[in-house]
Motif scaffolding. Structure first.
Motif, PDB file in Angstrom:
ATOM      1  N   ARG A  14      -4.201  -3.053  -2.096  1.00  0.00           N
ATOM      2  CA  ARG A  14      -3.901  -4.251  -1.084  1.00  0.00           C
ATOM      3  C   ARG A  14      -4.228  -4.093   0.272  1.00  0.00           C
ATOM      4  O   ARG A  14      -4.303  -2.700   0.528  1.00  0.00           O
ATOM      5  CB  ARG A  14      -2.371  -4.542  -1.112  1.00  0.00           C
ATOM      6  N   ASP A  15      -4.657  -4.863   0.861  1.00  0.00           N
ATOM      7  CA  ASP A  15      -5.012  -4.516   2.446  1.00  0.00           C
ATOM      8  C   ASP A  15      -4.012  -4.495   3.482  1.00  0.00           C
ATOM      9  O   ASP A  15      -4.255  -4.043   4.336  1.00  0.00           O
ATOM     10  CB  ASP A  15      -6.046  -5.830   2.787  1.00  0.00           C
ATOM     11  N   ASP A  16      -2.737  -4.779   3.113  1.00  0.00           N
ATOM     12  CA  ASP A  16      -1.652  -4.903   4.026  1.00  0.00           C
ATOM     13  C   ASP A  16      -0.839  -3.633   3.835  1.00  0.00           C
ATOM     14  O   ASP A  16       0.420  -3.827   3.872  1.00  0.00           O
ATOM     15  CB  ASP A  16      -0.900  -6.018   3.934  1.00  0.00           C
TER      16      ASP A  16
END
Length: 510
Positions: free
Chosen positions: A143-145
């Motif tokens: 994930r990017d978050d």
């Protein structure tokens, strides 16, 4: 019964679990998992939580997988002082913070150590805490978050080191022993050889041992996988229940992708009285012992555990009871072998009406790294409160069946009693050792084996004996004929030829 006011008692236990399929899953950090378990333990005492937190003199922590080696940083960051991060969150300021080395025996080992310190009058109140955020790491891996769990809190910390060097060497790691499934696969196949069982017969025996564990896990609100599994489901290899390392499909392997935390508060009777902890909360550590096995390749018989035998027997002796007097068990169950090792020595069976686990076991309840047995202790404390005067036994295992720590718990009061672990340890150290030939060349036989299905190329891992002098060696193989025997037949006792390239031994079918 009046006991010495310095006698240690467990007065509060807490657990926390979050599952990926929970609607409110957050993916929290090791510190937050430990904090929630600690808050539950404080509440469990029945005394004012702020007063108890302020009285804690020592925080003892169990090392998470993400900080178990110096070779990689935690993927989402971490606190520079795990224990003082937890302490800040609960309003505590302990004089001492201690971070234990790796090893599943750690929870019971430090419980015995710091209960003993309380009995000696060195301290009055200690907290033992552990957590494992493996689920969080997996959840955010793609994930990017990604969150950043980095904290800089500083402060005193007694870091006792990583400890992984106790469980492996350059030689064993170079021959495939770089993970627990393959290490225990060697032990379980050695036990199968001793019992003279076939591959399918032994796999069913393992499943019959663990199916009742899953039944317990299915009812445990803190379980990471509350699903009851049948014997047939456990033995049948499918895409979901794939082979990990021989002889284990996935459902026989500790479940390490979990988010779990546990905590236990131990204090003197005097402190418990002063802080207002109701006596019905008190649980005594009536028996205890810690033993260390010889290194894996030195052991004359890798199908048994002398350390587990001595530790269980000594803890029972200290408690003044026998195995038949135990009402509950929680035996370390990362794989079948550690449970079998105790059952074989003490006549326990998978259908024992007392059960062999209170949590549901590492493959089903969850295997939160080094802190699993802290959950076993928490469950045992709760069970003993429900069964006043009964006795519960926790067996905690670390390494390659390398260290075994045992605790016997009861509400039945008694003064602290010392154990003879040091004397018994000398007996293990005096056991004969098997000669090891590191660079093996010639003909030999397979003593035990595993197969690594978790490597890019399926690879056989062998412990063998040279025909020339019966010395022990390790070898790897991808030889087609030998691999066919190892994956489709039974290679125990098979004749092999071994060569060496100066670093690694390689086996082929003779």
């Amino acid at each position: 019964m009046q006991v010495d006011p310095r006698t240690p008692v467990l007065v509060g236990v807490g657990q926390f679990t979050e599952r990926l399929d929970d609607p409110d899953y957050q993916g929290i950090s090791a510190v937050e998992l430990a904090t929630r378990a600690t808050q539950a333990a404080l509440a469990d005492t029945g005394a004012p939580a702020a007063d108890v937190a302020a009285a804690i003199e020592v925080f003892v922590g169990l090392r998470q997988f993400e900080i178990c080696t110096p070779f990689a940083d935690p993927p989402l960051g971490a606190s520079d002082n795990y224990l003082r991060s937890v302490a800040r969150r609960i309003g505590a300021d302990p004089a001492r913070a201690v971070l234990e080395p790796i090893g599943g025996n750690g929870p019971q080992k430090v419980m015995t150590e710091f209960a003993g310190a309380i009995a000696a009058g060195d301290i009055e109140v200690a907290l033992i805490v552990g957590s494992e955020p493996g689920s969080t790491a997996k959840y955010f891996s793609n994930r990017d978050d990604k969150p950043d769990f980095t904290e800089h809190v500083g402060g005193q910390l007694e870091d006792r080191g990583y400890g992984f060097e106790q469980y492996m060497s350059e030689y064993t790691a170079g021959h495939g022993l770089t993970g627990a499934p393959v290490q225990y696969g060697l032990l379980d196949n050695a036990r199968r050889a001793r019992l003279g069982l076939g591959v399918a017969e032994y796999r069913r025996e393992m499943a019959e041992l663990f199916a009742p564990f899953s039944k317990v896990a299915a009812k445990n609100p803190f379980s990471s996988s509350p699903v009851e599994r049948s014997v047939d489901e456990i033995v049948t290899v499918t895409d979901e229940n794939r082979m990990i390392c021989d002889p284990y499909p996935r459902l026989l392997v500790a479940r390490d992708t979990v988010n779990q935390g546990a905590a236990a508060l131990v204090m003197s009777v005097a402190a418990a009285t002063r802080l207002g902890v109701p006596e019905e909360k008190w649980v005594y550590l009536r028996g205890h012992a810690d033993q260390t096995e010889q290194d894996l390749l030195d052991r004359s018989d890798v199908s048994i555990s002398i350390s587990a035998k001595h530790a269980v027997a000594e803890a029972l002796r200290v408690a003044g009871i026998g195995i038949d007097d135990v009402a509950t068990f929680d035996l370390y169950s990362c794989f079948p072998f550690p449970v079998f090792a105790v059952c074989d020595e003490f006549g326990l069976t998978p259908d024992d009406p007392r059960g062999l686990t209170l949590t549901g076991g590492l493959p089903y309840f969850g295997g939160p790294g080094n802190s699993y047995s802290l959950h076993g202790i928490a469950e045992t404390v709760a069970a003993m409160r429900d069964k006043p005067g009964a006795y519960g036994l926790v067996g905690a295992n670390g390494g390659v069946m390398s260290k075994y720590s045992v605790g016997v718990y009861s509400t039945e009061p008694a003064d602290w009693a010392p154990d003879r672990s040091r004397e018994l340890q000398a007996r293990i150290a005096a056991q004969p050792k098997v000669a090891v030939t590191r660079n093996a060349v010639g003909r030999g036989t397979i003593e035990t084996y595993s197969v690594r299905y978790d490597w890019p190329e399926t690879t056989g891992v062998i412990i063998g004996r040279l025909d020339a002098d019966q010395s022990r060696f390790m070898a790897l193989t991808t030889d087609a004929d030998l691999m066919a025997l190892m994956t489709e037949g039974d290679p125990l006792g098979a004749a092999i030829a071994v060569t060496n390239d100066g670093k690694t031994n390689t086996a082929t079918l003779a």
